[in-house]
Scaffold this active site. Structure first.
Site, PDB file in Angstrom:
ATOM      1  N   ARG A  27      38.604  34.456  35.443  1.00 39.04           N
ATOM      2  CA  ARG A  27      38.666  35.912  35.642  1.00 39.04           C
ATOM      3  C   ARG A  27      40.085  36.421  35.393  1.00 39.04           C
ATOM      4  O   ARG A  27      40.280  37.462  34.763  1.00 39.04           O
ATOM      5  CB  ARG A  27      38.195  36.231  37.056  1.00 39.04           C
ATOM      6  CG  ARG A  27      38.173  37.698  37.444  1.00 39.04           C
ATOM      7  CD  ARG A  27      37.466  37.805  38.794  1.00 39.04           C
ATOM      8  NE  ARG A  27      37.832  38.988  39.554  1.00 39.04           N
ATOM      9  CZ  ARG A  27      37.196  40.158  39.486  1.00 39.04           C
ATOM     10  NH1 ARG A  27      36.178  40.292  38.653  1.00 39.04           N
ATOM     11  NH2 ARG A  27      37.572  41.172  40.237  1.00 39.04           N
ATOM     12  N   LYS A  38      31.688  42.737  45.209  1.00 38.83           N
ATOM     13  CA  LYS A  38      32.575  42.856  46.356  1.00 38.83           C
ATOM     14  C   LYS A  38      32.632  44.309  46.812  1.00 38.83           C
ATOM     15  O   LYS A  38      32.760  45.221  46.004  1.00 38.83           O
ATOM     16  CB  LYS A  38      33.978  42.377  45.977  1.00 38.83           C
ATOM     17  CG  LYS A  38      34.897  42.191  47.169  1.00 38.83           C
ATOM     18  CD  LYS A  38      36.194  41.540  46.741  1.00 38.83           C
ATOM     19  CE  LYS A  38      37.095  41.296  47.938  1.00 38.83           C
ATOM     20  NZ  LYS A  38      38.359  40.637  47.548  1.00 38.83           N
ATOM     21  N   HIS A  43      38.184  30.719  39.452  1.00 42.79           N
ATOM     22  CA  HIS A  43      38.613  32.125  39.487  1.00 42.79           C
ATOM     23  C   HIS A  43      39.668  32.397  38.415  1.00 42.79           C
ATOM     24  O   HIS A  43      39.892  33.558  38.035  1.00 42.79           O
ATOM     25  CB  HIS A  43      39.171  32.471  40.871  1.00 42.79           C
ATOM     26  CG  HIS A  43      39.287  33.932  41.131  1.00 42.79           C
ATOM     27  ND1 HIS A  43      38.200  34.747  41.354  1.00 42.79           N
ATOM     28  CD2 HIS A  43      40.380  34.755  41.196  1.00 42.79           C
ATOM     29  CE1 HIS A  43      38.603  35.989  41.552  1.00 42.79           C
ATOM     30  NE2 HIS A  43      39.925  36.017  41.466  1.00 42.79           N
ATOM     31  N   ARG A  66      33.431  37.359  39.127  1.00 47.31           N
ATOM     32  CA  ARG A  66      33.713  36.506  40.274  1.00 47.31           C
ATOM     33  C   ARG A  66      32.643  35.422  40.272  1.00 47.31           C
ATOM     34  O   ARG A  66      31.501  35.655  39.861  1.00 47.31           O
ATOM     35  CB  ARG A  66      33.657  37.297  41.578  1.00 47.31           C
ATOM     36  CG  ARG A  66      34.687  38.421  41.673  1.00 47.31           C
ATOM     37  CD  ARG A  66      34.561  39.150  42.997  1.00 47.31           C
ATOM     38  NE  ARG A  66      35.563  40.222  43.146  1.00 47.31           N
ATOM     39  CZ  ARG A  66      35.372  41.484  42.800  1.00 47.31           C
ATOM     40  NH1 ARG A  66      34.200  41.865  42.303  1.00 47.31           N
ATOM     41  NH2 ARG A  66      36.331  42.381  42.959  1.00 47.31           N
ATOM     42  N   TYR A  73      48.417  41.785  36.549  1.00 52.57           N
ATOM     43  CA  TYR A  73      48.304  41.180  35.222  1.00 52.57           C
ATOM     44  C   TYR A  73      49.374  41.674  34.270  1.00 52.57           C
ATOM     45  O   TYR A  73      49.612  41.053  33.236  1.00 52.57           O
ATOM     46  CB  TYR A  73      46.906  41.425  34.656  1.00 52.57           C
ATOM     47  CG  TYR A  73      45.838  40.802  35.525  1.00 52.57           C
ATOM     48  CD1 TYR A  73      45.741  39.419  35.633  1.00 52.57           C
ATOM     49  CD2 TYR A  73      44.977  41.581  36.278  1.00 52.57           C
ATOM     50  CE1 TYR A  73      44.796  38.833  36.470  1.00 52.57           C
ATOM     51  CE2 TYR A  73      44.022  41.009  37.113  1.00 52.57           C
ATOM     52  CZ  TYR A  73      43.941  39.630  37.199  1.00 52.57           C
ATOM     53  OH  TYR A  73      43.011  39.070  38.035  1.00 52.57           O
ATOM     54  N   HIS A  99      37.899  46.421  40.645  1.00 49.55           N
ATOM     55  CA  HIS A  99      38.973  46.572  41.627  1.00 49.55           C
ATOM     56  C   HIS A  99      38.955  47.979  42.208  1.00 49.55           C
ATOM     57  O   HIS A  99      38.842  48.966  41.477  1.00 49.55           O
ATOM     58  CB  HIS A  99      40.333  46.329  40.970  1.00 49.55           C
ATOM     59  CG  HIS A  99      40.620  44.882  40.718  1.00 49.55           C
ATOM     60  ND1 HIS A  99      41.616  44.443  39.870  1.00 49.55           N
ATOM     61  CD2 HIS A  99      40.036  43.755  41.217  1.00 49.55           C
ATOM     62  CE1 HIS A  99      41.638  43.126  39.848  1.00 49.55           C
ATOM     63  NE2 HIS A  99      40.698  42.684  40.662  1.00 49.55           N
TER      64      HIS A  99
END
Length: 354
Positions: free
Chosen positions: A304, A236, A301, A211, A336, A327
């Protein structure tokens, strides 16, 4: 402005104050209040919410009051509902950015609607959300933030059984897939970026799937050259993780370190005591894509997104990609599978069978 609040009996409170039009308008909103011209004072029912309402006003104006029951002069240093909300968020270790966003939405809601917190109904919030969407064109994210902020405000800022934001459903997510940069497009972006600091930033984000906030917060000691790993600290959700440090990133770092004076931050800002801002990093990437004339709708972004998609196309298991990206849910990573070309390339168009 000195104000005297006296507990007359279990049912009644007396209020003595100098004449002030703003204060009088506040007092007149208290249910059951009464003016006694012979004694030059107000009385109102002894209920916590009545006194709380008055004290919130005194706090905002910096006034002081005299509580005869305790016989002591004190500042109106009470905690407002918004302050209670912020304290709760800090206690739960929400990020400063989230706390700022919640405060902003709470303040905007009451400023724009002109409503008092105790008067807000569920319908008022729904009407407000409709207006900001239809008139101002605000996004789903904006609406979700507003609902979440008001839910927290009423559940943590007020000692009330009723939360007007509680039963408002969150808007449905848009099932849109991101534009994916090809390997050649990323190569072209790196090729056209002359500034070695900017080139290293773009390469590192793509090569490790970072990120942008994680990249600009990196320190030199976060790079483990022996183990070829990068230590992401407090990503995050305040989670640490390790990601790969590519050979090309190491090679470019050695050149970068020779040309740029590094002390602590891997990407220092104009002031070497602070790191490069997220806004500056985004500007670096946008300028590079403009030079390469990429027409896709992309941001920094997107590097990524490209990292995850290209790994999936190379046959890397989705579970490993989830760990690398940090995640929490595999559902987030599964997006994805919809943008990779692997499964699509296995299919043949009907026209090619003619």
């Amino acid at each position: 402005m000195n104000i005297k609040i006296t507990l007359k009996n279990d049912d009644l409170i007396e209020l003595t104050c100098p004449y002030n039009t703003e204060l009088i308008s506040v007092v007149k909103k208290i249910p059951g209040r009464r003016w006694h011209p012979d004694r030059k004072l107000w009385t109102y029912p002894n209920k916590d919410k009545n006194t709380q309402y008055l004290l919130e006003y005194l706090y905002k104006t910096g006034s002081s009051y005299y509580d005869k029951q305790k016989n002591l002069q004190k500042n109106t240093n009470i905690i407002t509902p918004l302050e209670k909300t912020v304290r709760y968020l800090r206690l739960k270790e929400y990020s400063p950015k989230t706390i700022y966003t919640y405060k902003k939405h709470i303040n905007w809601f009451f400023r724009r609607t002109g409503l008092e917190p105790k008067d807000v109904r569920t319908e008022d919030i729904i009407l407000y959300l409709e207006k900001i969407k239809n008139v101002a064109g605000c996004s789903r994210t904006y609406a979700v933030q507003c609902i979440s902020a008001l839910k927290c405000f009423y559940s943590r800022g007020f000692d009330s059984w009723f939360n007007p934001a509680d039963n408002i459903p969150l808007p449905k997510k848009d099932h849109k897939f991101p534009d994916i940069l090809s390997r050649k497009e990323i190569s072209d972006i790196l090729e056209i970026t002359a500034n070695i600091k900017h080139k290293f930033l773009i390469l590192l984000i793509y090569s490790a799937g970072l990120r942008v906030s994680e990249a600009v917060n990196l320190k030199i000691n976060d790079l483990d050259f022996d183990r070829k790993m990068i230590h992401i600290r407090s990503g995050k959700g305040k989670k640490d993780r390790y990601v790969m440090l590519s050979e090309k990133a190491v090679k470019l770092y050695l050149d970068y370190n020779k040309q740029v004076m590094l002390q602590n931050w891997l990407f220092p800002g104009q002031d070497y005591n602070s790191h490069l801002s997220i806004r500056s990093a985004q500007s670096v990437f946008i300028r590079a894509t403009e030079k390469t004339e990429i027409q896709k709708k992309v941001s920094i972004h997107s590097l990524r997104h490209a990292f995850a998609t290209h790994l999936l196309e190379d046959g890397v298991d989705l579970r490993y990609i989830q760990e690398l990206l940090g995640h929490k849910s595999s559902k987030t990573t599964e997006i994805y599978t919809h943008v990779t070309k692997v499964s699509i390339n296995r299919l043949k168009s009907p026209i090619d069978r003619w």
